[in-house]
Write an enzyme that holds these catalytic residues in place. Structure first.
Site, PDB file in Angstrom:
ATOM      1  N   TYR A   1       0.831  -1.205   0.000  1.00 19.83           N
ATOM      2  CA  TYR A   1       0.000   0.000   0.000  1.00 19.83           C
ATOM      3  C   TYR A   1       0.868   1.258   0.000  1.00 19.83           C
ATOM      4  O   TYR A   1       1.378   1.681   1.042  1.00 19.83           O
ATOM      5  CB  TYR A   1      -0.935   0.018   1.208  1.00 19.83           C
ATOM      6  CG  TYR A   1      -1.870  -1.180   1.303  1.00 19.83           C
ATOM      7  CD1 TYR A   1      -2.231  -1.906   0.181  1.00 19.83           C
ATOM      8  CD2 TYR A   1      -2.385  -1.585   2.533  1.00 19.83           C
ATOM      9  CE1 TYR A   1      -3.081  -2.997   0.274  1.00 19.83           C
ATOM     10  CE2 TYR A   1      -3.241  -2.674   2.633  1.00 19.83           C
ATOM     11  CZ  TYR A   1      -3.579  -3.380   1.495  1.00 19.83           C
ATOM     12  OH  TYR A   1      -4.418  -4.465   1.589  1.00 19.83           O
TER      13      TYR A   1
ATOM     14  N   HIS B   1      -0.039 -12.148   1.390  1.00 20.78           N
ATOM     15  CA  HIS B   1      -0.751 -11.173   0.572  1.00 20.78           C
ATOM     16  C   HIS B   1      -0.844 -11.635  -0.882  1.00 20.78           C
ATOM     17  O   HIS B   1       0.159 -11.694  -1.587  1.00 20.78           O
ATOM     18  CB  HIS B   1      -0.040  -9.819   0.647  1.00 20.78           C
ATOM     19  CG  HIS B   1      -0.900  -8.667   0.269  1.00 20.78           C
ATOM     20  ND1 HIS B   1      -0.426  -7.362   0.214  1.00 20.78           N
ATOM     21  CD2 HIS B   1      -2.212  -8.592  -0.070  1.00 20.78           C
ATOM     22  CE1 HIS B   1      -1.407  -6.557  -0.121  1.00 20.78           C
ATOM     23  NE2 HIS B   1      -2.498  -7.283  -0.312  1.00 20.78           N
TER      24      HIS B   1
END
Length: 336
Positions: free
Chosen positions: A56, A140
């Site tokens: 992110y 992830h």
């Protein structure tokens, strides 16, 4: 705000979580002031679960989240981050990141689900956040890396959990089938499920949710607005569904669900937040929040009463799958 416990662990999360992807400048710039104010407002609203990732904003989200939480009582909140994408120097920067975040691309992501990669990723996350530990760590998006993720990454996380370094471990993905495999075949305590158990998509009933129920594990629901189509009282033309313009049939379906919500005295976005939590093994809904206004709105939507009759009505009209279970009031009480 009510808390729910991740089974077989001591980790408790509030029913509503703060998704920190947007404060990593997802799709557009978020000022440092807005990000800090959003996190302060979330704390004041009782939110105590915060999720981030190196992906992110190439670390920006972790920096901002750590700065906001660093002076908070450490035993009062739960923070999760993710492994699988190491941040390494970018040998050929173009100026701006190409994976959806409005940040400089001096770094790039490098897939790595090896044991060493996992340990290195966690160490770097702790450095970026300035925190002493992570409560939850997810693999992830291991869609194309099942073997290494299952054989190396998850055992490395399990070892850290068993040593008490991490409270809980899991995987986060946009698909549900592989998440079911992680729950069934690995040491995962929970999974983060994006967009597959919503008012418009209950495909997780085919795999990950019955697996969670069978093995006594938990699910965190994200993407519950399906990229925006369920985020407003009245869906309109041009709204997004799974990051693309919503097709007419889904727009019509969302409008029909909104009509039923209105007839029951509630709203489409309030129902969108409440629906995943009706499943016995969904313990949290985490939403991306960019500024204080979004935090206040989402907290109010979460608090808005949604009658049980709504779910039965939607199911009777064929707008929810027939096998969707609805939790009882008893189960909605706070964890001890």
């Amino acid at each position: 705000m009510r808390r729910r416990t991740i089974p077989t662990t001591a980790v408790q999360v509030t029913e509503l979580g703060f998704g920190a992807s947007v404060i990593g400048n997802l799709f557009r710039t978020t000022s440092a002031e807005d990000a800090a104010a959003a996190l302060d407002t979330a704390w004041d609203a009782g939110i105590r679960y915060y999720d981030t990732a190196p992906h992110y904003g190439l670390g920006l989200s972790e920096h901002r989240l750590g700065a906001a939480l660093r002076d908070r009582p450490r035993d009062q909140y739960v923070i999760s981050s993710k492994v699988g994408r190491l941040l390494v120097p970018n040998e050929h920067p173009q100026g701006v990141d190409t994976e959806g975040f409005v940040v400089r691309d001096d770094l790039r992501r490098q897939w790595d689900f090896s044991r060493d990669g996992v340990l290195h990723s966690i160490e770097e996350t702790l450095q970026r956040t300035g925190l002493d530990r992570l409560d939850i760590v997810y693999l992830h998006d291991p869609d194309h890396h099942w073997q290494q993720a299952a054989d190396e990454a998850m055992p490395a996380l399990a070892e850290l959990r068993d040593q008490g370094v991490i409270g809980a471990i899991g995987a986060g993905m946009n698909q549900s089938a592989m998440l079911a495999r992680f729950l069934r075949e690995t040491a995962a305590d929970l999974v983060m499920l994006a967009g597959r158990y919503t008012l418009l998509d209950q495909s997780a009933l085919d795999d990950v949710l019955p697996t969670a129920q069978e093995h006594g594990k938990a699910v965190i629901a994200v993407g519950v607005f399906n990229s925006g189509l369920l985020s407003q009282d009245r869906p309109t033309e041009g709204m997004k569904y799974d990051y693309q313009a919503a097709p007419p049939e889904l727009l019509d379906r969302a409008r029909t669900i909104a009509d039923v919500c209105e007839a029951h005295g509630t709203t489409l976005p309030a129902a969108a937040i409440a629906f995943p939590l009706t499943h016995p093994h969904v313990i949290n809904v985490t939403l991306g929040m960019r500024d204080p206004e979004q935090v206040r709105r989402n907290a109010l939507l979460h608090q808005q009463p949604v009658p049980q009759e709504l779910w039965h009505d939607l199911r009777d009209q064929g707008l929810l799958r027939a096998e969707a279970p609805f939790a009882t009031e008893e189960r909605s009480r706070p964890c001890p």
